[in-house]
Each structure stands twice: as C-alpha cells, then as structure tokens.
Design a protein around this motif. Structure first.
Motif, PDB file in Angstrom:
ATOM      1  N   UNK A   1      35.940  46.630  32.207  1.00  0.00           N
ATOM      2  CA  UNK A   1      35.452  46.043  33.458  1.00  0.00           C
ATOM      3  C   UNK A   1      36.578  45.354  34.218  1.00  0.00           C
ATOM      4  N   UNK A   2      37.357  44.555  33.491  1.00  0.00           N
ATOM      5  CA  UNK A   2      38.417  43.800  34.151  1.00  0.00           C
ATOM      6  C   UNK A   2      39.514  44.717  34.667  1.00  0.00           C
ATOM      7  N   UNK A   3      39.895  45.697  33.838  1.00  0.00           N
ATOM      8  CA  UNK A   3      40.950  46.617  34.251  1.00  0.00           C
ATOM      9  C   UNK A   3      40.513  47.436  35.461  1.00  0.00           C
ATOM     10  N   UNK A   4      39.253  47.904  35.432  1.00  0.00           N
ATOM     11  CA  UNK A   4      38.726  48.696  36.548  1.00  0.00           C
ATOM     12  C   UNK A   4      38.677  47.890  37.830  1.00  0.00           C
ATOM     13  N   UNK A   5      38.585  46.590  37.691  1.00  0.00           N
ATOM     14  CA  UNK A   5      38.484  45.730  38.866  1.00  0.00           C
ATOM     15  C   UNK A   5      39.803  45.042  39.206  1.00  0.00           C
ATOM     16  N   UNK A   6      40.893  45.540  38.653  1.00  0.00           N
ATOM     17  CA  UNK A   6      42.202  45.083  39.105  1.00  0.00           C
ATOM     18  C   UNK A   6      42.946  44.137  38.178  1.00  0.00           C
ATOM     19  N   UNK A   7      42.423  43.801  36.997  1.00  0.00           N
ATOM     20  CA  UNK A   7      43.119  42.883  36.096  1.00  0.00           C
ATOM     21  C   UNK A   7      43.714  43.665  34.939  1.00  0.00           C
TER      22      UNK A   7
ATOM     23  N   UNK B   1      38.788  33.945  33.214  1.00  0.00           N
ATOM     24  CA  UNK B   1      37.614  33.291  33.799  1.00  0.00           C
ATOM     25  C   UNK B   1      37.730  33.266  35.320  1.00  0.00           C
ATOM     26  N   UNK B   2      38.930  32.962  35.825  1.00  0.00           N
ATOM     27  CA  UNK B   2      39.135  32.932  37.265  1.00  0.00           C
ATOM     28  C   UNK B   2      38.856  34.273  37.911  1.00  0.00           C
ATOM     29  N   UNK B   3      39.301  35.339  37.267  1.00  0.00           N
ATOM     30  CA  UNK B   3      39.073  36.674  37.811  1.00  0.00           C
ATOM     31  C   UNK B   3      37.586  37.010  37.829  1.00  0.00           C
ATOM     32  N   UNK B   4      36.885  36.707  36.713  1.00  0.00           N
ATOM     33  CA  UNK B   4      35.462  37.023  36.638  1.00  0.00           C
ATOM     34  C   UNK B   4      34.647  36.270  37.689  1.00  0.00           C
ATOM     35  N   UNK B   5      34.914  34.980  37.831  1.00  0.00           N
ATOM     36  CA  UNK B   5      34.160  34.172  38.795  1.00  0.00           C
ATOM     37  C   UNK B   5      34.494  34.600  40.221  1.00  0.00           C
ATOM     38  N   UNK B   6      35.762  34.858  40.469  1.00  0.00           N
ATOM     39  CA  UNK B   6      36.168  35.290  41.804  1.00  0.00           C
ATOM     40  C   UNK B   6      35.495  36.606  42.175  1.00  0.00           C
ATOM     41  N   UNK B   7      35.433  37.515  41.209  1.00  0.00           N
ATOM     42  CA  UNK B   7      34.853  38.831  41.469  1.00  0.00           C
ATOM     43  C   UNK B   7      33.337  38.754  41.664  1.00  0.00           C
TER      44      UNK B   7
ATOM     45  N   UNK C   1      31.427  35.956  42.384  1.00  0.00           N
ATOM     46  CA  UNK C   1      30.850  34.982  43.312  1.00  0.00           C
ATOM     47  C   UNK C   1      31.491  35.026  44.698  1.00  0.00           C
ATOM     48  N   UNK C   2      32.823  35.149  44.753  1.00  0.00           N
ATOM     49  CA  UNK C   2      33.516  34.908  46.011  1.00  0.00           C
ATOM     50  C   UNK C   2      33.943  36.155  46.771  1.00  0.00           C
ATOM     51  N   UNK C   3      34.000  37.301  46.098  1.00  0.00           N
ATOM     52  CA  UNK C   3      34.585  38.446  46.772  1.00  0.00           C
ATOM     53  C   UNK C   3      33.708  39.674  46.666  1.00  0.00           C
ATOM     54  N   UNK C   4      33.961  40.625  47.580  1.00  0.00           N
ATOM     55  CA  UNK C   4      33.220  41.860  47.439  1.00  0.00           C
ATOM     56  C   UNK C   4      34.076  42.886  46.694  1.00  0.00           C
ATOM     57  N   UNK C   5      33.423  43.862  46.098  1.00  0.00           N
ATOM     58  CA  UNK C   5      34.061  44.758  45.143  1.00  0.00           C
ATOM     59  C   UNK C   5      35.166  45.640  45.749  1.00  0.00           C
ATOM     60  N   UNK C   6      35.220  45.723  47.083  1.00  0.00           N
ATOM     61  CA  UNK C   6      36.252  46.557  47.691  1.00  0.00           C
ATOM     62  C   UNK C   6      37.597  45.830  47.795  1.00  0.00           C
ATOM     63  N   UNK C   7      37.545  44.547  47.647  1.00  0.00           N
ATOM     64  CA  UNK C   7      38.769  43.742  47.773  1.00  0.00           C
ATOM     65  C   UNK C   7      39.358  43.521  46.395  1.00  0.00           C
ATOM     66  N   UNK C   8      40.542  44.107  46.123  1.00  0.00           N
ATOM     67  CA  UNK C   8      41.110  44.029  44.782  1.00  0.00           C
ATOM     68  C   UNK C   8      42.158  42.927  44.647  1.00  0.00           C
ATOM     69  N   UNK C   9      42.520  42.286  45.719  1.00  0.00           N
ATOM     70  CA  UNK C   9      43.493  41.209  45.626  1.00  0.00           C
ATOM     71  C   UNK C   9      42.840  39.904  45.216  1.00  0.00           C
ATOM     72  N   UNK C  10      43.605  38.980  44.618  1.00  0.00           N
ATOM     73  CA  UNK C  10      43.038  37.688  44.222  1.00  0.00           C
ATOM     74  C   UNK C  10      42.616  36.877  45.430  1.00  0.00           C
ATOM     75  N   UNK C  11      41.446  36.263  45.342  1.00  0.00           N
ATOM     76  CA  UNK C  11      40.938  35.466  46.439  1.00  0.00           C
ATOM     77  C   UNK C  11      41.061  33.981  46.167  1.00  0.00           C
ATOM     78  N   UNK C  12      40.562  33.166  47.088  1.00  0.00           N
ATOM     79  CA  UNK C  12      40.619  31.718  46.940  1.00  0.00           C
ATOM     80  C   UNK C  12      39.820  31.254  45.731  1.00  0.00           C
ATOM     81  N   UNK C  13      38.728  31.983  45.428  1.00  0.00           N
ATOM     82  CA  UNK C  13      37.927  31.627  44.259  1.00  0.00           C
ATOM     83  C   UNK C  13      38.717  31.747  42.975  1.00  0.00           C
TER      84      UNK C  13
END
Length: 293
Positions: free
Chosen positions: A30-36, A175-181, A183-195
């Motif tokens: 899951x994490x790798x598929x989503x950019x981590x 944890x930061x990646x999971x919460x950011x993905x 709660x704070x971001x949509x799945x098309x955005x693969x860069x790290x967000x403020x969350x």
C-alpha cells in the motif's frame, strides 16, 4: 567493537523484521504503491538514527574534557594525584582493561567515565568529590566508573540511543505518510503534503519522548550494574554503600554539562520525572547493594 557489531546487527535485524511484518499486513504494498519507498526510508532512518549517536560517542572524550575543564593527570603534582593514578591502575588491572586517562575538574562532588572504547577511556573526578569523601569512598566511586568502562556502558548507551532514534525517524514518517494520504490529500497527488510534515513533526516529538524513557531505563539499569561492579572490584559492597550514602547528602550534578549528566555518578528523581532520570535514587542503589531491593 563486539558491542558495536552486535547492536548494529540487532538494529538491522529489527528493521528487517519490521519490513516483513509490514509486508505481511499488506502495508508495504500500500505504501509503496502510494509513493513511499520503505527500503529507502529504512536506510535513511538508519543513517539519521545512528550518525549523531556515533559522532557523539567518538567525540565524547575531547568534548568531556572541554566542557568540564578537566585536566588530565600526566605527571602527578601532588600525593593525591599520585594516589588517584595508582588506584585507577589497580582497579583497571582487576577489571581486565587498559588504564584509562585520569582527570580532575573543578566542581561539586561527582565523577564520570566516557570514551568510545573501553581500552582508551577517560575517568574524571571533581575536586568537590576529593575534598568531601574519604579515600575508601573515592576508591569505591572510581571502582564504579571503572566498572562502567569494563561493561562498555558508554558504547552500549550510545548505540541504544541510535536504535531508538532509528525507530523514531522510521515510524514518524510511516505514520505521517498514512495520515497525510488518508486525511489531507487526494490519491492523485503523490508528493508530500502539509499533513505529512505536521504529522511527522508531532510524531517525532511523541515517539522521541517514549524513546527517552527507554534510554533512561537502561541508564538506570547500568548504574545498578556499575555499583555491583565496584563491590566486586573492592571485594565488598560496604565502600560503595558508604560512598553512595555520602553522595546522598552531598551530591549535585550542577557541575556537569547537560549532555554528560547521564555519565556522572550522582543523580536520580522521584515521581513522574523518575521515568526520564538517568540515575536511580540513592536509597534504591544502596538497597540493591545490600540485597534488600
């Protein structure tokens, strides 16, 4: 050196187990598929977690001398300095280690040992300790510090700090990646967000506090072990009991810089603060030596 290899191997093994567990739970995919990239994160965590600890360990002797103003005794200039050298030599021979450098620094009653390797360590005592304790009591304190060196406590404590640092860095980012993905971001955005950044910052604080409790627990454990080591070197627990009783009335750690307080012989706290204390209370250490703890 064996302790360094052992703890590096332990840390690598733990990270491998963590990777396997994440894979079995499906988190890895899951994490790798989503950019981590977990592999890169593990390497990053190891480097960040251990770099500061290893550098601190390698610089511990010169930093201790500089920060306390300790003067290494080369040629003794008094009978007290000659006695100090002879006593440390005798105790280090009994402990089976090379004689450490011996230093004296101005300050309240305290002593410490430091150094990256047990055969090139530094043992320092304060002028307050020499002035306020008997020779038998000072010898017990020196035995305590020599036991620290013989046990490799400086290396072990530093590497445990490196291990927990690695966990803090790794887990905070997962944890930061999971919460950011989530709660704070949509799945098309693969860069790290403020969350991600906010969560990592908060998690590093929370996990860092928990890690400090683990490091402090080991630091307290090694004090009991060094007290027992002094008793073995001197052939009786009584000198160390007397030295601790004296320190209970005299000791102050104000003469040691913050980053070296865990290396001193005195310290201890009560209540909630005891979870973060580098030293157990004096009465507990005396009880342990007497076999009543």
């Amino acid at each position: 050196m064996k302790r360094i290899v052992l703890f590096l191997a332990t840390n690598l093994a733990v990270m491998l187990v963590m990777s396997v567990v994440l894979s079995l739970l499906g988190a890895n995919r899951f994490l790798t598929a989503n950019g981590l990239d977990l592999g890169s994160l593990m390497v990053f965590s190891l480097v960040v977690g251990f770099t500061g600890s290893i550098i601190s360990l390698l610089m511990s002797k010169p930093m201790a001398k500089w920060s306390t103003g300790a003067r290494v005794i080369g040629t003794p200039s008094s009978s007290t300095e000659l006695w100090l050298l002879d006593t440390v030599k005798r105790l280090s021979d009994r402990a089976g280690i090379a004689m450490p450098e011996v230093a004296v620094y101005d300050g309240e009653p305290n002593a410490f040992a430091t150094g990256a390797f047990k055969n090139s360590a530094l043992v320092a005592v304060s002028t307050g300790l020499l002035q306020s304790m008997t020779k038998d009591e000072v010898e017990a304190v020196l035995g305590h510090e020599i036991a620290h060196v013989a046990n490799g406590d400086m290396v072990t404590l530093t590497l445990i700090q490196g291990v927990v640092n690695t966990f803090v860095v790794f887990l905070a980012r997962v944890v930061g990646f999971l919460i950011d993905k989530a709660v704070f971001r949509n799945n098309d955005d693969r860069g790290p967000g403020i969350g991600y950044m906010v969560t990592v910052f908060v998690c590093e604080i929370v996990f860092g506090i928990l890690a400090s409790i683990i490091v402090a627990w080991f630091s307290r454990y090694r004090e009991f072990r060094a007290d027992a080591g002094s008793a073995r070197l001197l052939g009786s627990p009584q000198p160390m009991v007397k030295a601790l009783a004296r320190l209970g009335g005299l000791s102050s750690d104000e003469s040691l810089p913050q980053n070296f307080k865990s290396f001193g012989i005195s310290g201890g706290s009560s209540g909630l603060a005891s979870l973060f204390a580098s030293h157990p209370p004096i009465e507990e250490r005396i009880a342990a030596l007497r076999g009543t703890r």
